[in-house]
Motif scaffolding. Sequence first.
Motif, PDB file in Angstrom:
ATOM      1  N   ARG A  46      -6.179  -0.348   3.294  1.00 54.80           N
ATOM      2  CA  ARG A  46      -5.228  -1.001   3.314  1.00 54.80           C
ATOM      3  C   ARG A  46      -4.537  -0.718   4.916  1.00 54.80           C
ATOM      4  O   ARG A  46      -4.708   0.164   5.517  1.00 54.80           O
ATOM      5  N   ARG A  76      -0.934  -1.434  16.062  1.00 55.59           N
ATOM      6  CA  ARG A  76      -0.839  -0.988  17.422  1.00 55.59           C
ATOM      7  C   ARG A  76      -0.900  -1.996  18.574  1.00 55.59           C
ATOM      8  O   ARG A  76      -1.223  -3.003  18.195  1.00 55.59           O
ATOM      9  N   ARG A 128      -3.470  -0.215   8.128  1.00 55.98           N
ATOM     10  CA  ARG A 128      -3.109   0.869   9.132  1.00 55.98           C
ATOM     11  C   ARG A 128      -1.775   0.581  10.055  1.00 55.98           C
ATOM     12  O   ARG A 128      -0.667  -0.920   9.989  1.00 55.98           O
ATOM     13  N   GLN A 152       5.219   4.782   9.913  1.00 55.95           N
ATOM     14  CA  GLN A 152       3.796   4.181   9.327  1.00 55.95           C
ATOM     15  C   GLN A 152       3.289   3.465  10.240  1.00 55.95           C
ATOM     16  O   GLN A 152       2.398   2.760   9.258  1.00 55.95           O
ATOM     17  N   ASP A 153       4.547   2.336  10.459  1.00 53.23           N
ATOM     18  CA  ASP A 153       4.073   0.771  10.724  1.00 53.23           C
ATOM     19  C   ASP A 153       3.188  -0.102  12.301  1.00 53.23           C
ATOM     20  O   ASP A 153       3.059  -0.691  12.823  1.00 53.23           O
ATOM     21  N   LYS A 186       4.257   7.228  18.250  1.00 55.18           N
ATOM     22  CA  LYS A 186       4.462   6.640  17.193  1.00 55.18           C
ATOM     23  C   LYS A 186       5.635   6.433  17.129  1.00 55.18           C
ATOM     24  O   LYS A 186       6.371   7.023  17.022  1.00 55.18           O
TER      25      LYS A 186
END
Length: 288
Positions: free
Chosen positions: A124, A129, A126, A172-173, A169
């Motif tokens: 999955r 970054r 992550r 979620q992507d 952050k």
Amino acid sequence: MENKESKIRIQWFPGHMTKAKREMQEKMKMVDMVIELRDARIPNASKNPMIEELCGQKPHLIILSKKDKAQDVITKKWMDALSNETTKVIALDIIKENITPKVVAASKELMKAKIDRMIKRGIRPRAIRAMVVGVPNVGKSTFINRIAKKKVAVTGDRPGVTRSLQWSKVNQDLELLDTPGVLWPKFEDETVGVLLAITGAIRDEILPLEEIAAWAMRYLIAHHPDALVKRYGVEICDNPYEMLERVARKRGFMRNQEMDEKRTIETFLREIRDDKLGAISWEVPNEM
């Protein structure tokens, strides 16, 4: 005002920038890609060759910030000129646009091959970054705050505000690592330092402001005389120092029939930076 045609020498490499470069080298292995902000008015001059070296082969998203301050037609030419297989270029008005969807979509496009490989292996994916880099005062901290929709980075309309590396952050992507604005130790091309100075990337306190203002005036006489006439109501001549004096007379910046040089020069440069002369691109691709 004395007519000076000597070379303009500008160097600025504070200690915190040396430390920042070392920290960026150490953190680079932790990120998937690099997001580099450049000033849309000076896309070549606001490119830091050290950043190119640090990036290596990592996917590279170039964001031409402050696009509202540059000419649209020239910005589009820059987008074409800077794009390649591993580099994607987008232009943004960081303050007025909803930038998050555009940046996330561009980052996903750059990382598509890696994401597809992970999915194929049953992993999955992550969050991507990305390290955010750029020269001082290009808008990195404002970019971080706008994209994260909260104040996570200190901002200021002056160079050298961000002094350390910090994570934020987005969703979620995407996760971003903010970095201090870093200039390089030596400008090989005199024009690079001048353009960075004109657009506010270098502290005025260390600059030969008279020579910077004359360079800017000379460029505007050659490329944007209408902007000078519209803003200052002056008759155009070829001598940049005479033009500055004409601006001073129009503005009432005279003392005992002599121009108040400090007030005239500071006002002229501030008005350039505040777009009072309109959107101006100070570089075009075929002049690189």
